[in-house]
Design a protein around this motif. Structure first.
Motif, short mmCIF file in Angstrom:
data_model
loop_
_atom_site.label_atom_id
_atom_site.label_comp_id
_atom_site.label_asym_id
_atom_site.label_seq_id
_atom_site.Cartn_x
_atom_site.Cartn_y
_atom_site.Cartn_z
N ALA A 813 0.83 -1.20 0.00
CA ALA A 813 0.00 0.00 0.00
C ALA A 813 0.87 1.26 0.00
CB ALA A 813 -0.94 -0.01 1.20
N LYS A 814 1.90 1.24 0.83
CA LYS A 814 2.79 2.41 0.90
C LYS A 814 3.46 2.65 -0.46
CE LYS A 814 3.73 2.41 5.88
NZ LYS A 814 2.57 1.59 6.24
N LYS A 815 3.89 1.57 -1.11
CA LYS A 815 4.50 1.72 -2.44
C LYS A 815 3.49 2.25 -3.45
CE LYS A 815 8.70 -0.75 -3.00
NZ LYS A 815 9.55 -1.32 -4.05
N ALA A 816 2.25 1.77 -3.32
CA ALA A 816 1.20 2.19 -4.25
C ALA A 816 0.92 3.68 -4.11
CB ALA A 816 -0.07 1.39 -4.02
N TYR A 817 0.78 4.16 -2.88
CA TYR A 817 0.51 5.59 -2.67
C TYR A 817 1.69 6.43 -3.17
CZ TYR A 817 -3.81 4.93 -0.05
OH TYR A 817 -5.10 4.63 0.31
N ALA A 818 2.91 5.96 -2.90
CA ALA A 818 4.09 6.69 -3.37
C ALA A 818 4.12 6.76 -4.88
CB ALA A 818 5.35 6.01 -2.83
N ALA A 819 3.77 5.65 -5.55
CA ALA A 819 3.76 5.61 -7.01
C ALA A 819 2.69 6.56 -7.56
CB ALA A 819 3.51 4.20 -7.50
N TYR A 820 1.53 6.58 -6.94
CA TYR A 820 0.44 7.44 -7.40
C TYR A 820 0.84 8.91 -7.31
CZ TYR A 820 -4.01 9.89 -7.70
OH TYR A 820 -5.01 10.75 -8.06
N TYR A 821 1.34 9.33 -6.16
CA TYR A 821 1.68 10.74 -5.97
C TYR A 821 2.89 11.15 -6.82
CZ TYR A 821 -1.80 10.95 -2.31
OH TYR A 821 -2.99 10.92 -1.62
N ALA A 822 3.82 10.23 -7.03
CA ALA A 822 4.95 10.51 -7.91
C ALA A 822 4.46 10.72 -9.35
CB ALA A 822 5.97 9.38 -7.85
N TRP A 823 3.50 9.89 -9.75
CA TRP A 823 2.88 9.99 -11.08
C TRP A 823 2.23 11.36 -11.25
CZ3 TRP A 823 2.50 5.95 -14.80
CH2 TRP A 823 1.65 6.19 -15.86
N GLN A 824 1.48 11.80 -10.24
CA GLN A 824 0.80 13.09 -10.31
C GLN A 824 1.81 14.24 -10.34
OE1 GLN A 824 -2.57 13.54 -10.70
NE2 GLN A 824 -2.54 11.30 -10.94
N ASP A 825 2.85 14.14 -9.53
CA ASP A 825 3.87 15.19 -9.51
C ASP A 825 4.58 15.29 -10.86
OD1 ASP A 825 3.27 15.77 -6.89
OD2 ASP A 825 4.94 14.60 -6.05
N ASP A 826 4.85 14.15 -11.47
CA ASP A 826 5.52 14.13 -12.76
C ASP A 826 4.64 14.78 -13.83
OD1 ASP A 826 7.86 13.06 -14.38
OD2 ASP A 826 6.15 12.20 -15.45
N LEU A 827 3.34 14.51 -13.76
CA LEU A 827 2.40 15.10 -14.72
C LEU A 827 2.41 16.62 -14.60
CD1 LEU A 827 0.00 15.09 -16.70
CD2 LEU A 827 -1.50 14.74 -14.74
N LYS A 828 2.39 17.12 -13.37
CA LYS A 828 2.39 18.58 -13.18
C LYS A 828 3.71 19.19 -13.65
CE LYS A 828 -0.78 17.84 -9.39
NZ LYS A 828 -0.87 17.56 -7.95
N ALA A 829 4.80 18.47 -13.43
CA ALA A 829 6.09 18.96 -13.91
C ALA A 829 6.13 19.00 -15.43
CB ALA A 829 7.22 18.08 -13.36
N GLU A 830 5.55 17.97 -16.08
CA GLU A 830 5.49 17.96 -17.54
C GLU A 830 4.61 19.09 -18.04
OE1 GLU A 830 6.30 16.80 -21.43
OE2 GLU A 830 7.28 16.28 -19.53
#
Length: 982
Positions: A813-830
């Protein structure tokens, strides 16, 4: 021996059958052209010889038969039950009956539980739809059938509704697609509508009887049904008397009646009903008397354009061509904007031939006296005509109409154009277009409906329209979609309304649809003081008068109302200040040839269906493409495109074989956003994730038979195909959770998922029987509460993976939440990188705002690539939603995706180089709220609102017009601002 008579009065035809001891001794079939009772009496007279002086039983059926039966005091049998009676009478062991009538379609399941399903108020996928399509192609229905049998390929055509299909067909015609292929595609659309709209998830299999006129007369339609349903000759029954099935069933049913009649008694009863007139809802007549009408005509004659005989003119001239959805318009104007030449006519399904004829005529009339300095084309067929004949320039039709309207009324503040399939409304402020409203992906409320309805009743459009002018009892048909009006018209016919009353009622309905469904006006004041109406539909005086009465004020209708697009194009040509036109000369036109063929592009995964037009000199024009690559210009420079970026990242998610096996995940709906979460979660647990294939038309077709409702949005319907794709991949466990809540982004009053996204798993479990053969996991989770999720996930998955530990699930679960928020952060950076790139290069940006699943290429139909082709940087709503404070709106802001839309709209109002285009899926009821709120936010900030409704329709002709209209209006504003600053 028993004698029985069955009468089937359908929406378009009357069928009479006489049966003597179960044997048919007489049968007759004719169209009634809305003269229902008169035609019924006429056909009964033809049966006198077969009946003689014997007493007989009689029963009536059909969609228009109930009123006759009631008025005549005769037995009535609902047509589905009449069909059942006919099947039983035949003695065949039939499992399913499919019957198509003029405006009715039905399926009768006889095996595996008796059930009947019938279309509601929509006539999509019926004989009336086929008639309309034949009119559109300018062929008879027999010719349409013959064309379909020579088809080489099928085009995807929307099947849910007739007007949606026309929105797909018309651009194909204008782009030069073969009529043979379009004809077969029309029949395929009927098949698709039957499977999805009527069967609604129940399998069509076994021995099937195909009944009704369309299925009897059209061999091409029979072929499409057989091939689509994979039927053997033994299982596909097309009875010789299929078109009489309801009448036969009525005759069989009548034998249960105790009452017997003689021929004279029956005829008298039916003839007496023909004189009854009683409609429940009447409207006020359009004109009080003929003097009132003459005053109206005289007032509108004043809005005229100066004309001049071309034979006596010498000097410069400018050619304007409007290749519209159903008509072609050509004008030639002088240096002083006088009208030298005009043409208005039907496309006849082949605009290229029409334009060739007109150019030859124009050159002949010009002789050596007139110098054509510029030619400009507009309308649906703009690109095709430009490329075919060397036209100098093109102009989006909204701007062409604006230029023409301003010529007639320099202080115009509102323009309404109703064409064959389009309604265009422009609000004008400060001498430029301030807002643009267009009908969406359907042509409801447009001129083509009145025309096709007129023809279905046996009239030409001019005669039909004229009849409505002096109607004393116009029928109130409401302001609903024009296909839905069919049921209202049928009801009026049952109650005895005349052609005059229906004509007037239809004119009023078209106007109400434009005002209340497209403009969405609350009062006439919203339209302004100086209103110009145009488009061929406004040649209809009944439509024009209806509009004036509805808004309570006089308007300006130019005498060239139908030519305004072409006239505006010619005015634009005058502004170009060219020395001489490059348009084909007479000798080139004499040698001009045009052929077209279908092809499929293989340069990317879109696999666009192309139409390759070849002209004399081996010149080519390719249409149907969603990017520039098939045009031979090489790979265009890739501009930042957040849609493509997000989709590529999804495609690049790789999974490795796990110690706990595989789990299938359908790539649809919420998974476009939540997949990074679940991918990381299952990977950490040692479970390989297997994704369904990316959406396509073929994938949709695989799951179509399990779709239980035709009103669901297209993204939801696609989920059925994704489940089928997972079955093909051999997975034995499929996962799609129910998520009432989304992640809490603190942008609104709450953070719900929409009900379809949240609970579609429940619907699939109930309707996809194959899911009972695998483990289908659809737990209810709340991802917005991480601690609760860890506990519930362990409790749930422990039941399927018994060796799981709480520690493993917590770590996953912790890995999943980290992956989700990293995905969102990367999208905003793009997104930030894309914005920086656009500003560094002086490029326009568009936030293509929608839902996460709108990045699916099958759902957005390549609209993002189309935007890129205009040199636009494409952003997504979630890439900019965090760049402004959460918006306060006038509704309960409780949906996560919607909160992003509102924030994105606010962001666009803060930046001159950024516009917003909202994608909306048909069937999304919640977007009835979001569209109004997004529009309000943008307009308060001085921005234009553009909405694109998308569904199975995948032709981008109408989308191009909307986008070019937006860009044209933006450019006009910028020019105005520069003039003001100077």
């Amino acid at each position: 021996m028993s004698l029985s008579v069955g009468i089937d009065i359908g929406s378009t035809t009357v069928k009479v059958v006489v049966m003597d001891d179960g044997v048919i001794t007489m049968k007759h079939y004719e169209r009634h052209f809305s003269q229902v009772r008169q035609k019924t009496a006429e056909m009964l007279r033809l049966a006198r010889g077969a009946i003689g002086e014997r007493a007989f039983t009689v029963a009536i059926s059909g969609s228009a038969g109930f009123g006759v039966a009631k008025a005549a005091g005769l037995p009535f049998i609902q047509e589905v039950f009449a069909t059942g009676e006919a099947v039983r009478h035949s003695g065949e062991a039939i499992d399913i009956v499919i019957e198509l009538g003029g405006e009715d379609a039905k399926i009768l399941f006889l095996t595996g539980g008796l059930e009947e399903r019938m279309n509601g108020t929509c006539a999509g996928g019926t004989g009336a739809f086929i008639d309309q399509m034949a009119t559109l192609l300018d062929v008879t229905t027999d010719e349409l059938d013959q064309l379909s049998l020579r088809a080489q390929r099928l085009y995807p055509i929307a099947s849910r509704c007739g007007v949606f299909a026309k929105s797909d067909i018309q651009p194909l015609l204008n782009q030069g697609a073969a009529k043979e292929d379009i004809a077969a595609s029309i029949f395929q659309a009927v098949v698709d509508q039957t499977i999805t709209g009527l069967a609604q998830g129940r399998r069509i299999e076994g021995k099937i009887a195909f009944l009704g006129g369309p299925l009897h007369f059209f061999k091409g339609l029979q072929k499409r049904f057989v091939e689509t349903l994979h039927l053997s000759p033994e299982n596909a029954l097309f009875p010789d008397l299929g078109q009489y099935s309801v009448a036969i069933g009525s005759a069989v049913f009548s034998e249960q009646s105790a009452e017997q009649l003689t021929f004279d008694e029956l005829l008298t009863r039916v003839e007496d009903t023909a004189n009854e007139v009683h409609s429940a809802r009447y409207l006020e007549p359009l004109f009080a008397d003929e003097d009132d009408y003459e005053a109206f005509v005289e007032r509108h004659r004043r809005a005229t354009v100066p004309e001049r005989a071309i034979e006596s003119y010498e000097g410069n001239a400018y050619l304007g061509i409007d290749c519209g959805s159903t008509t072609t318009k050509v004008v030639l104007i002088s240096q002083q904007a006088e009208l030298l030449y005009q043409y208005y006519g039907s496309n006849r399904g082949n605009p290229v031939d029409i334009i060739k004829e007109q150019l030859q005529q124009v050159w002949r009339l010009c002789g050596g006296r007139v110098n054509i300095r510029a030619s400009v084309c507009t309308g649906y067929g703009e690109e095709l005509i430009k490329n075919a004949f060397g036209i100098d320039a093109g102009i989006v039709e909204t701007m062409a109409h604006f230029k023409a309207a301003r010529f007639f009324c320099p202080n115009v503040d509102f323009i309404l154009d109703i064409g064959g399939q389009d309604i265009k409304c422009f609000q004008v402020k400060n001498d430029s277009i301030d807002s643009i409203m267009l009908n969406e992906a359907c042509s409801s409320g447009c001129g083509s409906f009145i025309e096709t309805f007129a023809r279905s009743m046996g009239y030409e459009i001019a005669e039909f329209s004229q009849k409505g002018i002096f109607s004393q009892y116009p029928v109130d048909l409401g302001s609903r979609c024009t296909v839905f009006m069919n049921s209202s018209v049928k009801q009026a016919q049952k109650e005895g309304a005349g052609v005059e009353d229906i004509s007037a009622g239809l004119s009023m309905s078209v106007v109400k649809n434009a005002i209340y469904k497209v403009i969405r006006a609350h009062s006439a004041d919203e339209l302004g003081e100086h209103i110009v109406v145009q488009g061929g539909t406004f040649y209809n005086d009944a439509v024009l008068r209806s509009f004036e009465k509805e808004i309570g004020r006089d308007v300006i209708r130019p005498t060239i109302a139908g030519l305004m697009g072409a006239y505006g194009a010619a005015l634009y040509g005058r502004e170009l200040e060219l020395a001489e036109t490059a348009t084909m000369r007479p000798d080139q036109l004499a040698a001009f040839t045009h052929t077209s063929k279908a092809a499929q592009c293989g340069l990317c995964t879109n696999h666009c269906n192309l139409t390759v037009n070849t002209f004399s000199g081996n010149r080519r024009f390719i249409s149907g493409n969603k990017c520039e690559r098939p045009l031979g210009v090489g790979k265009a420079k890739e501009l930042p495109n957040l849609y493509a970026y997000k989709m590529d990242r999804i495609r690049n998610l790789k999974s490795t074989p796990g110690r706990r096996g595989r789990i299938g995940i359908p790539l649809g709906l919420a998974m476009f956003e939540n997949l990074p979460f679940w991918h990381a979660f299952f990977e950490e647990l040692g479970i390989e994730t297997v994704l369904s294939d990316v959406s396509s038309t073929e994938l949709y077709g695989k799951g179509r038979y399990t779709i239980p409702s035709d009103t669901a949005c297209y993204p939801a319907k696609l989920m059925h195909g994704h489940i089928e794709s997972l079955f093909e991949k051999g997975v034995d466990t499929i996962f799609y959770p129910c998520l009432t809540y989304n992640f809490d982004e603190h942008k609104g009053d709450n953070h719900y998922n929409c009900p379809v996204v949240a609970y579609y798993a429940e619907l699939m479990r109930a309707n996809i029987t194959k899911l009972q053969t695998v483990r289908f996991l659809y737990p209810y989770f709340g991802l917005h509460r991480p601690k609760d999720f860890e506990k519930k996930a362990y409790q749930y998955f422990k039941g399927y993976y018994t060796d799981l530990t709480q520690r493993e699930v917590s770590a996953a679960a912790k890995k999943a939440y980290a992956a989700y928020y990293a995905w969102q952060d990367d999208l905003k950076a793009e997104g930030a990188r894309a914005i920086a790139y656009a500003r560094a290069n002086g490029l326009q940006m568009v936030v293509l705002a929608g839902r996460p699943y709108h990045i699916d290429p099958e759902i957005n139909h390549g609209i993002d690539r189309l935007l890129s082709s205009f040199g636009i940087v494409v952003l997504t709503e979630d890439a900019v939603a965090d760049l402004v404070e959460p918006q306060k709106v006038n509704v309960l802001n409780q949906w996560t995706y919607h909160a992003r839309l509102y924030n994105a709209a606010k962001y666009c109002t803060m930046h001159d180089d950024t516009e917003l285009v909202q994608l909306v899926s048909f069937g999304c009821g919640i977007d009835a709220i979001t569209t109004d709120e997004v529009r309000a936010i943008l307009e308060r900030g001085g921005k234009l609102y553009t909405q694109l409704k998308i569904d199975e329709i995948n032709n981008l002709g109408a989308v191009k017009i909307r986008i070019r209209s937006l860009l044209g209006a933006v450019e006009e504003r910028r020019r105005r601002a520069k003039r003001r600053d100077a």
